[in-house]
Scaffold this active site. Structure first.
Site, PDB file in Angstrom:
ATOM      1  N   ASN A 138       0.852  -1.192   0.000  1.00  0.00           N
ATOM      2  CA  ASN A 138       0.000   0.000   0.000  1.00  0.00           C
ATOM      3  C   ASN A 138       0.884   1.238   0.000  1.00  0.00           C
ATOM      4  O   ASN A 138       2.111   1.143   0.071  1.00  0.00           O
ATOM      5  CB  ASN A 138      -0.977  -0.026   1.181  1.00  0.00           C
ATOM      6  CG  ASN A 138      -0.257  -0.004   2.511  1.00  0.00           C
ATOM      7  OD1 ASN A 138       0.368   0.983   2.880  1.00  0.00           O
ATOM      8  ND2 ASN A 138      -0.310  -1.129   3.236  1.00  0.00           N
ATOM      9  N   ASP A 183      -4.761  -6.038   5.376  1.00  0.00           N
ATOM     10  CA  ASP A 183      -5.855  -6.802   5.981  1.00  0.00           C
ATOM     11  C   ASP A 183      -5.927  -8.212   5.406  1.00  0.00           C
ATOM     12  O   ASP A 183      -6.492  -9.109   6.015  1.00  0.00           O
ATOM     13  CB  ASP A 183      -7.185  -6.090   5.738  1.00  0.00           C
ATOM     14  CG  ASP A 183      -7.239  -4.766   6.480  1.00  0.00           C
ATOM     15  OD1 ASP A 183      -6.728  -4.717   7.618  1.00  0.00           O
ATOM     16  OD2 ASP A 183      -7.768  -3.788   5.927  1.00  0.00           O
ATOM     17  N   LYS A 228       8.429 -17.540  -9.796  1.00  0.00           N
ATOM     18  CA  LYS A 228       7.669 -16.457 -10.414  1.00  0.00           C
ATOM     19  C   LYS A 228       6.496 -17.042 -11.208  1.00  0.00           C
ATOM     20  O   LYS A 228       6.690 -17.973 -12.000  1.00  0.00           O
ATOM     21  CB  LYS A 228       8.600 -15.666 -11.337  1.00  0.00           C
ATOM     22  CG  LYS A 228       7.969 -14.440 -11.914  1.00  0.00           C
ATOM     23  CD  LYS A 228       8.932 -13.697 -12.818  1.00  0.00           C
ATOM     24  CE  LYS A 228       8.155 -12.688 -13.639  1.00  0.00           C
ATOM     25  NZ  LYS A 228       8.952 -12.124 -14.704  1.00  0.00           N
ATOM     26  N   PHE A 275      -4.779   4.216  14.081  1.00  0.00           N
ATOM     27  CA  PHE A 275      -5.046   5.187  13.030  1.00  0.00           C
ATOM     28  C   PHE A 275      -6.171   4.650  12.156  1.00  0.00           C
ATOM     29  O   PHE A 275      -6.310   3.433  12.012  1.00  0.00           O
ATOM     30  CB  PHE A 275      -3.791   5.435  12.181  1.00  0.00           C
ATOM     31  CG  PHE A 275      -2.901   6.499  12.774  1.00  0.00           C
ATOM     32  CD1 PHE A 275      -2.219   6.269  13.956  1.00  0.00           C
ATOM     33  CD2 PHE A 275      -2.769   7.734  12.157  1.00  0.00           C
ATOM     34  CE1 PHE A 275      -1.418   7.250  14.518  1.00  0.00           C
ATOM     35  CE2 PHE A 275      -1.968   8.721  12.711  1.00  0.00           C
ATOM     36  CZ  PHE A 275      -1.294   8.482  13.888  1.00  0.00           C
ATOM     37  N   LYS A 330     -14.531   1.896  14.960  1.00  0.00           N
ATOM     38  CA  LYS A 330     -13.241   1.193  15.063  1.00  0.00           C
ATOM     39  C   LYS A 330     -12.712   1.237  16.492  1.00  0.00           C
ATOM     40  O   LYS A 330     -12.199   0.251  17.013  1.00  0.00           O
ATOM     41  CB  LYS A 330     -12.254   1.889  14.116  1.00  0.00           C
ATOM     42  CG  LYS A 330     -11.229   0.989  13.526  1.00  0.00           C
ATOM     43  CD  LYS A 330     -10.580   1.624  12.318  1.00  0.00           C
ATOM     44  CE  LYS A 330     -11.404   1.436  11.073  1.00  0.00           C
ATOM     45  NZ  LYS A 330     -10.763   1.905   9.863  1.00  0.00           N
ATOM     46  N   LYS A 377     -12.234  -2.267  18.429  1.00  0.00           N
ATOM     47  CA  LYS A 377     -10.878  -2.723  18.763  1.00  0.00           C
ATOM     48  C   LYS A 377     -10.539  -2.522  20.238  1.00  0.00           C
ATOM     49  O   LYS A 377      -9.458  -2.881  20.683  1.00  0.00           O
ATOM     50  CB  LYS A 377      -9.857  -2.009  17.875  1.00  0.00           C
ATOM     51  CG  LYS A 377     -10.089  -2.256  16.381  1.00  0.00           C
ATOM     52  CD  LYS A 377      -8.917  -1.837  15.532  1.00  0.00           C
ATOM     53  CE  LYS A 377      -9.277  -1.932  14.064  1.00  0.00           C
ATOM     54  NZ  LYS A 377      -8.164  -2.289  13.199  1.00  0.00           N
TER      55      LYS A 377
HETATM   56  O1  C5P Z   1      -9.459  -1.677  10.721  1.00  0.00           O
HETATM   57  P1  C5P Z   1      -8.446  -0.801  10.116  1.00  0.00           P
HETATM   58  O2  C5P Z   1      -7.414  -1.561   9.329  1.00  0.00           O
HETATM   59  O3  C5P Z   1      -8.964   0.348   9.329  1.00  0.00           O
HETATM   60  O4  C5P Z   1      -7.720  -0.150  11.378  1.00  0.00           O
HETATM   61  C1  C5P Z   1      -6.602   0.627  11.277  1.00  0.00           C
HETATM   62  C2  C5P Z   1      -5.774   0.535  12.537  1.00  0.00           C
HETATM   63  O5  C5P Z   1      -5.595  -0.831  12.902  1.00  0.00           O
HETATM   64  C3  C5P Z   1      -4.373   1.093  12.335  1.00  0.00           C
HETATM   65  O6  C5P Z   1      -3.937   1.619  13.567  1.00  0.00           O
HETATM   66  C4  C5P Z   1      -3.577  -0.135  11.952  1.00  0.00           C
HETATM   67  O7  C5P Z   1      -2.204   0.000  12.274  1.00  0.00           O
HETATM   68  C5  C5P Z   1      -4.252  -1.226  12.753  1.00  0.00           C
HETATM   69  N1  C5P Z   1      -4.272  -2.542  12.099  1.00  0.00           N
HETATM   70  C6  C5P Z   1      -3.700  -3.623  12.742  1.00  0.00           C
HETATM   71  N2  C5P Z   1      -3.699  -4.865  12.148  1.00  0.00           N
HETATM   72  C7  C5P Z   1      -4.278  -5.042  10.939  1.00  0.00           C
HETATM   73  C8  C5P Z   1      -4.876  -3.975  10.290  1.00  0.00           C
HETATM   74  C9  C5P Z   1      -4.854  -2.728  10.900  1.00  0.00           C
HETATM   75  O8  C5P Z   1      -3.188  -3.467  13.837  1.00  0.00           O
HETATM   76  N3  C5P Z   1      -4.253  -6.260  10.405  1.00  0.00           N
END
Ligand code: C5P
Length: 404
Positions: free
Chosen positions: A206, A275, A285, A324, A338, A342
């Site tokens: 990303n 994600d 490859k 974030f 969120k 979380k």
């Molecule tokens: O749910 P989302 O990905 O939008 O949440 C973003 C936050 O969660 C960010 O702080 C990111 O660093 C964290 N995050 C995480 N593990 C993941 C995806 C996102 O800790 N697999």
């Protein structure tokens, strides 16, 4: 009272450096002015000599200089090197280690904190070369006094006007009184993207550059915290911190964060963690073929949610957890959801579709969502966002104590 080396380079704002010198003196400091040859075209060395009551340095090789204040002597005796105005030229020389005059040599020779007040035409300031040089200097710990917006001497309107002399003097004062208020605190910061490999040459990644997390790590280190920075793959130079851990994938980042968060007082997840990751990494490859290619992606662990769940299970208040939320719509609703889902303390929400916010830029526009509502911030440098965020965390930590 301290000795301040005041560098002046050749921009129209050079006349304001006289006010900076006076302001520093009013606060009881001694000022040694260093003018580049271009600065001398805008303002006379005599003006600085009369005000500072010291010889003004304009030439690296002037006879007599080497016996008195030469760059090594000034480099070791100055408490701060402030350059106002700092032109694109000087910024470029500092960033690339070019030492072809007194000021640029002084920059390399000194271990004193360095503060730059950039000033130039808007297009020059926004040019990729200048932005890249500023970013390099920021990661090396150089501080900045942001240029203001308004009418520029070149007839343009925009950003690039030298900051006001008072603001520059205040910034020097802050550097002289280092903040050690986070000494004794352990903080874990994640930064950058993760790369999820499909085969030996391809990955899913990303656009995160790591700038936001690096700014937070740098600010925490400046306040005296013991900082662990867990950084995904980025070409930016990370700030100097106690412990730098390089990772590539979400799984690596998960392992690194979980292993280091138990003893932490604060965990700030500024990384853009993938994600989903490919269910398998091909050993060779993948060849192209006519038929469409289907790749199965699997969920990665949500590191922040796991930290939140673990903390809730323990019934503790620490580590304080900050996430974030990079969004492109419904910013606040999503950030609040969120935060609840979380089970974390703060969510720093930013709409990455807005100009000047999110990935690959030096500024950000954030709203900090906490237990007692939200705090919208103006567009500001990521270093400033880091300061505001750490101040907010500071207030929250003041009310907490570590559970056994
Ligand atoms: O749910 P989302 O990905 O939008 O949440 C973003 C936050 O969660 C960010 O702080 C990111 O660093 C964290 N995050 C995480 N593990 C993941 C995806 C996102 O800790 N697999």
């Amino acid at each position: 009272m301290a000795l301040i080396a005041l560098g002046v380079s050749g921009g129209i704002g050079a006349y304001k450096a006289v006010e900076v010198a006076r302001g520093l003196q009013k606060r009881g400091h001694d000022v040694a002015a260093v003018l580049t040859s271009n600065a001398c075209r805008f303002v006379g060395p005599l003006t600085f000599e009369a005000i500072t009551r010291r010889p003004v340095i304009t030439d690296q090789f002037a006879p007599g200089l080497n016996a008195d204040i030469e760059h090594i002597a000034l480099a070791s005796s100055a408490a701060v090197l402030v350059v106002a105005p700092a032109t694109a030229n000087v910024i470029g020389k500092f960033a690339n280690g070019i030492a072809d005059d007194f000021l640029s040599s002084l920059y390399l020779a000194t271990r004193a904190p360095v503060l730059l007040a950039p000033s130039m035409n808007t297009n020059m300031l926004e040019h990729g070369a200048v932005q890249a040089n500023l970013a390099v200097l920021a990661t090396r710990g150089v501080r900045f006094v942001e240029p203001g917006e308004g009418f520029l001497a070149c007839g343009w309107q925009g950003k690039g006007r030298l900051a006001e002399p008072d603001a520059i003097v205040d910034a020097v004062e802050r550097l002289l009184q280092p903040d050690r208020s986070w000494q004794g605190r352990a903080i874990v910061v994640t930064a950058g993207p993760t790369y999820e490999d499909l085969d030996p040459v391809r990955f899913i990644g990303n656009r995160s550059s790591g700038r936001m997390g690096f700014a937070i790590a740098a600010e925490a280190a400046r306040r005296g915290a013991s900082v662990t920075l867990i950084a995904g793959p980025t070409s930016l130079e990370p700030p100097v911190v106690g412990d730098l851990v390089r990772v590539r994938t979400a799984a690596d980042m998960h392992a690194a964060v979980m292993a280091r968060s138990r003893e932490a007082d604060v965990v700030i997840m500024a990384a853009a963690v993938a994600d989903y990751a490919p269910a398998r990494r091909e050993a060779h490859k993948v060849e192209k073929q006519q038929a469409p290619l289907t790749v199965t992606l699997e969920r990665t662990p949500d590191i922040l949610a796991e930290l939140g769940a673990e903390r809730a299970a323990r019934g503790g208040a620490l580590p304080l957890l900050v996430g974030f939320a990079a969004e492109t719509r419904d910013l606040l609703e999503r950030a609040k959801a969120k935060r609840a889902r979380k089970r974390v303390d703060l969510i720093v929400a930013n709409d990455v579709s807005q100009p000047g916010a999110g990935f690959e830029v030096d500024t950000n526009i954030v709203t900090i969502v906490g237990p007692d509502g939200e705090e919208a911030q103006p567009k500001q440098a990521k270093a400033e966002v880091a300061r505001v965020l750490l101040d907010r965390i500071d207030r929250m930590l003041a009310g907490l104590t570590r559970q056994p």
